[in-house]
Design a protein around this motif. Structure first.
Motif, short mmCIF file in Angstrom:
data_model
loop_
_atom_site.label_atom_id
_atom_site.label_comp_id
_atom_site.label_asym_id
_atom_site.label_seq_id
_atom_site.Cartn_x
_atom_site.Cartn_y
_atom_site.Cartn_z
N CYS A 185 0.83 -1.21 0.00
CA CYS A 185 0.00 0.00 0.00
C CYS A 185 0.87 1.26 0.00
O CYS A 185 0.55 2.25 -0.68
CB CYS A 185 -0.94 -0.01 1.20
SG CYS A 185 -2.28 -1.22 1.09
N GLU A 186 1.95 1.23 0.74
CA GLU A 186 2.85 2.38 0.78
C GLU A 186 3.55 2.58 -0.57
O GLU A 186 3.82 3.72 -0.97
CB GLU A 186 3.88 2.21 1.90
CG GLU A 186 3.25 2.34 3.28
CD GLU A 186 4.25 2.20 4.41
OE1 GLU A 186 5.33 1.63 4.16
OE2 GLU A 186 3.95 2.64 5.54
N LYS B 261 2.02 10.29 -3.09
CA LYS B 261 1.15 11.06 -2.18
C LYS B 261 1.82 11.23 -0.82
O LYS B 261 1.79 12.34 -0.24
CB LYS B 261 -0.19 10.35 -2.01
CG LYS B 261 -1.15 11.07 -1.08
CD LYS B 261 -2.42 10.29 -0.88
CE LYS B 261 -3.41 11.07 -0.03
NZ LYS B 261 -2.86 11.42 1.29
N ILE B 262 2.43 10.17 -0.32
CA ILE B 262 3.10 10.23 0.97
C ILE B 262 4.25 11.24 0.93
O ILE B 262 4.44 12.03 1.86
CB ILE B 262 3.61 8.83 1.38
CG1 ILE B 262 2.43 7.90 1.66
CG2 ILE B 262 4.52 8.92 2.61
CD1 ILE B 262 2.82 6.45 1.89
N ALA B 263 4.99 11.25 -0.18
CA ALA B 263 6.11 12.19 -0.34
C ALA B 263 5.62 13.64 -0.40
O ALA B 263 6.22 14.53 0.22
CB ALA B 263 6.91 11.85 -1.59
N LYS C 19 1.78 12.56 9.20
CA LYS C 19 1.45 11.28 8.58
C LYS C 19 0.24 10.67 9.28
O LYS C 19 0.19 10.59 10.50
CB LYS C 19 2.64 10.32 8.68
CG LYS C 19 2.40 9.00 7.97
CD LYS C 19 3.63 8.09 8.07
CE LYS C 19 3.37 6.77 7.37
NZ LYS C 19 4.53 5.85 7.47
N ARG C 20 -0.72 10.28 8.49
CA ARG C 20 -1.92 9.65 9.02
C ARG C 20 -2.03 8.23 8.47
O ARG C 20 -1.36 7.87 7.49
CB ARG C 20 -3.16 10.45 8.65
CG ARG C 20 -3.42 10.54 7.16
CD ARG C 20 -4.85 11.02 6.89
NE ARG C 20 -5.11 11.22 5.49
CZ ARG C 20 -5.38 10.24 4.61
NH1 ARG C 20 -5.37 8.98 5.02
NH2 ARG C 20 -5.62 10.52 3.35
N PRO C 21 -2.86 7.42 9.09
CA PRO C 21 -3.04 6.05 8.58
C PRO C 21 -3.55 6.05 7.15
O PRO C 21 -4.32 6.92 6.74
CB PRO C 21 -4.07 5.44 9.53
CG PRO C 21 -3.98 6.26 10.78
CD PRO C 21 -3.64 7.64 10.33
#
Length: 279
Positions: A98-99, A105-107, A116-118
């Motif tokens: 998933c990551e 998007k996370i970057a 950072k959220r779940p």
């Protein structure tokens, strides 16, 4: 043979799934490894979100065919995992995949200084592919009911599991199968209720498939000397007799369907990549 099953709650569930798309980050689609394409709902494949496909019940599928399916999905730029959800499950593998799906998007969120959220993932799939088992394994508790009855989960619920939040959804079929073969495959893996099927014809189809593709497994399981009169021989060898000592062909057919669905005959796959194109 027409195989159709679309209870009212499924139509409602499809609407609810599409309504929730805006609040999720990715999809986790569970498919049956024995029929990976037949067990995908075409009404959900068009949803434009990062997607992880999990081939469940991998322990029931033909390993050589499953390798081909893994390559097929990867060649189509789809992230995929093969899993035995009951005996060989990995939370870390799912989270890592998933990551990977959401790395951009996370970057971007990190660059913006956002906390950072779940990850929010929606779990989708047709009935009886293992969605509830998957969520229970991810949450490490009995978060949802598990049943071997198609359509067991009828509502949506969020389940928090460490660094990921999962939205469980009911198993949903579509209004009309594209071809008869799709309905047959779903019937053989237990996705539609057996009570609505023509079991006599379905068992004949199953037997012909096994004779053509898995004769060794069939012969070994039922101690057959030949494949000329299989249902008769199964009834005799298993003591499936009716009054007067006559072999019960109906009971033999019922047994074959049951043992095929539950992987007792052997590790069997019902479709291969390319077959849908006539290759």
């Amino acid at each position: 043979m027409s195989v159709q099953w679309f209870p009212g709650h499924m139509s409602k569930a499809i609407r609810q799934i599409k309504e929730k798309i805006k609040v999720i980050d990715c999809l986790i689609e569970i498919v049956d490894a024995r029929a990976p394409l037949a067990s995908r709902n075409p009404e959900l494949t068009s949803i434009n979100k990062p997607r992880l496909i999990i081939m469940s019940k991998i322990d029931l599928a033909d390993p050589s065919v499953s390798k081909k399916w893994y390559s097929y999905f990867k060649s189509n730029n789809v992230e995929v995992l093969e899993m035995d959800l009951v005996n060989n499950f990995s939370y870390k593998l799912v989270l890592d995949k998933c990551e990977i799906l959401l790395r951009e998007k996370i970057a971007k969120d990190k660059e913006k200084g956002l906390r950072k959220r779940p990850i929010r993932a929606m779990v989708i799939g047709i009935p009886n592919v293992g969605k509830s088992t998957f969520i229970n394994k991810m949450s490490k508790r009995k978060a949802t009911g598990v049943g071997n009855i198609p359509g067991f989960t009828k509502g949506q619920q969020w389940v928090r599991s460490g660094d990921i939040e999962l939205l469980d959804t009911p198993g949903v079929l579509w209004h009309k199968f594209e071809d008869e073969q799709t309905g047959i495959k779903l019937a053989l893996v237990g996705t539609v209720k057996e009570t609505i099927l023509n079991k006599d014809k379905l068992s004949d189809i199953a037997l012909n498939f096994l004779i053509s593709n898995y004769p060794k497994e069939l012969t070994k399981r039922y101690n057959l000397n030949n494949l000329d009169n299989v249902f008769y021989d199964i009834a005799i060898n298993r003591g499936l007799l009716i009054s007067g000592g006559e072999p019960s062909i109906d009971n033999a057919k019922e047994l074959l369907l049951h043992e095929l669905k539950n992987g007792i005959i052997g590790r069997i796959s019902l479709e291969k990549p390319g077959e849908q194109d006539g290759n």
